[in-house]
Design an enzyme around this catalytic site. Structure first.
Site, PDB file in Angstrom:
ATOM      1  N   LYS A 105      36.618  -0.345  26.653  1.00 19.05           N
ATOM      2  CA  LYS A 105      35.591  -1.249  27.066  1.00 19.05           C
ATOM      3  C   LYS A 105      35.511  -0.980  28.276  1.00 19.05           C
ATOM      4  O   LYS A 105      36.509  -1.807  29.277  1.00 19.05           O
ATOM      5  CB  LYS A 105      35.697  -2.265  26.821  1.00 19.05           C
ATOM      6  N   GLY A 153      34.748 -14.826  27.802  1.00 22.23           N
ATOM      7  CA  GLY A 153      35.446 -14.055  26.543  1.00 22.23           C
ATOM      8  C   GLY A 153      35.117 -13.381  26.133  1.00 22.23           C
ATOM      9  O   GLY A 153      34.564 -13.019  24.719  1.00 22.23           O
ATOM     10  N   THR A 154      34.158 -12.137  26.700  1.00 24.31           N
ATOM     11  CA  THR A 154      33.261 -11.161  26.498  1.00 24.31           C
ATOM     12  C   THR A 154      33.930 -10.373  25.330  1.00 24.31           C
ATOM     13  O   THR A 154      33.722 -10.165  24.773  1.00 24.31           O
ATOM     14  CB  THR A 154      32.885 -10.408  27.537  1.00 24.31           C
ATOM     15  N   GLY A 155      35.543 -10.487  25.501  1.00 28.47           N
ATOM     16  CA  GLY A 155      36.364  -9.643  24.991  1.00 28.47           C
ATOM     17  C   GLY A 155      36.989 -10.193  23.255  1.00 28.47           C
ATOM     18  O   GLY A 155      37.061  -9.183  22.348  1.00 28.47           O
ATOM     19  N   CYS A 156      37.076 -11.446  23.418  1.00 24.70           N
ATOM     20  CA  CYS A 156      36.960 -12.246  22.770  1.00 24.70           C
ATOM     21  C   CYS A 156      36.070 -11.960  21.617  1.00 24.70           C
ATOM     22  O   CYS A 156      36.676 -11.956  20.603  1.00 24.70           O
ATOM     23  CB  CYS A 156      37.399 -13.434  23.060  1.00 24.70           C
ATOM     24  N   THR A 195      30.840 -14.117  31.543  1.00 24.57           N
ATOM     25  CA  THR A 195      31.002 -13.129  30.934  1.00 24.57           C
ATOM     26  C   THR A 195      32.268 -13.720  30.672  1.00 24.57           C
ATOM     27  O   THR A 195      32.386 -13.236  29.563  1.00 24.57           O
ATOM     28  CB  THR A 195      31.361 -11.633  31.580  1.00 24.57           C
TER      29      THR A 195
END
Length: 266
Positions: free
Chosen positions: A175, A209-212, A207
């Site tokens: 990402k 928590g975008t990865g989780c 933004t």
């Protein structure tokens, strides 16, 4: 197909990342979320103020009782913190999860910069989970740690993705949100080829928590028997809209609007 997702990750008391974000994302995409909590954190949009690990044997017990009764169509891992927890998870996967798609989100550092994975756990993560994963979803800093490379552009992302694939996973999604520029580029690579996803950067601090959220959305797609590209496409669309409609809570990196839903065809 609804899709059962077992999430193995840490709790976020602020509700924006970790187990809380995972449950919201899976539910919004009409999956069923079960959990094995690896650590408790005291955190909000300003940072992480404390971490209390869950004993490895209890993490394994949570996983085992869910898999033996409810079952799972996909498993997603997030914050794991210690080598011992990773070993315990790998043991359960060997016993009960060998045929279940595994999405590994190598959570290492929180949005505010707080380290969430002990340095000693990095090798265990590579050997025990990344190597067996169906999908690994590192951001640029995580990919740099896992591969020992520097990533400045798409060319470097390709190099890192190839190195990660050489460890054994079936697919890698690097990402690119941490790189500069008005366009965010994500790279999906498998042994059969690559696909580049681009989107316009959203100018916002909300933004957290975008990865989780993205990894859990992908796991939901795989649990619902989507192909990898289909699952990634829907997950990216979901996260994009969740950022755009974020509620604006907190004084730092605020949470997303996980209640946003998308059509199955997206």
């Amino acid at each position: 197909m609804r899709g059962r997702v077992l999430i193995v990750a840490g709790s976020d008391s602020g509700g924006g990342a970790g187990i809380q974000a995972d449950i919201k994302a899976v539910t919004a995409l009409r999956g069923y979320a079960a959990t094995a909590i690896t650590a408790l954190t005291a955190q909000n949009t300003m940072g992480v103020f404390g971490i209390m690990p869950v004993p490895p044997e209890f993490v394994a017990r949570q996983m085992r009782v869910v898999l033996e009764d409810i079952g799972a169509d996909a498993i997603k891992t997030g914050m794991l913190n210690t080598p011992e927890v990773i070993e315990a998870i790998a043991g359960v996967l060997d016993e009960l999860g060998q045929d279940i798609p595994l999405v590994v989100d190598p959570v290492m550092v929180a949005k505010g910069g707080d380290r969430l994975l002990q340095e000693a756990a990095t090798h265990a993560l590579q050997a025990k989970l990344v190597a067996r994963a169906d999908m690994v979803t590192p951001n640029v800093p995580e990919a740099e740690v896992l591969t020992g490379t520097t990533i400045r552009d798409l060319h470097d992302m390709r190099h890192a993705a190839r190195l990660l694939l050489s460890l054994g996973p079936r697919a890698v999604l690097v990402k690119g949100g941490h790189l500069e520029g008005e366009t965010v580029t994500d790279l999906l690579m498998t042994n059969d080829g690559e696909e580049v996803f681009t989107s316009r950067r959203i100018d916002t601090v909300h933004t957290h928590g975008t990865g989780c959220t993205l990894a859990s959305a992908i796991a939901t797609g795989l649990a619902q028997r989507m192909t990898v590209p289909e699952a990634v496409t829907r997950a990216r669309n979901y996260v994009d809209q969740a950022i755009r409609t974020a509620p604006g809570f907190g004084h730092g990196h605020g949470p997303l609007n996980h209640a946003w839903t998308v059509d199955d065809g997206m």
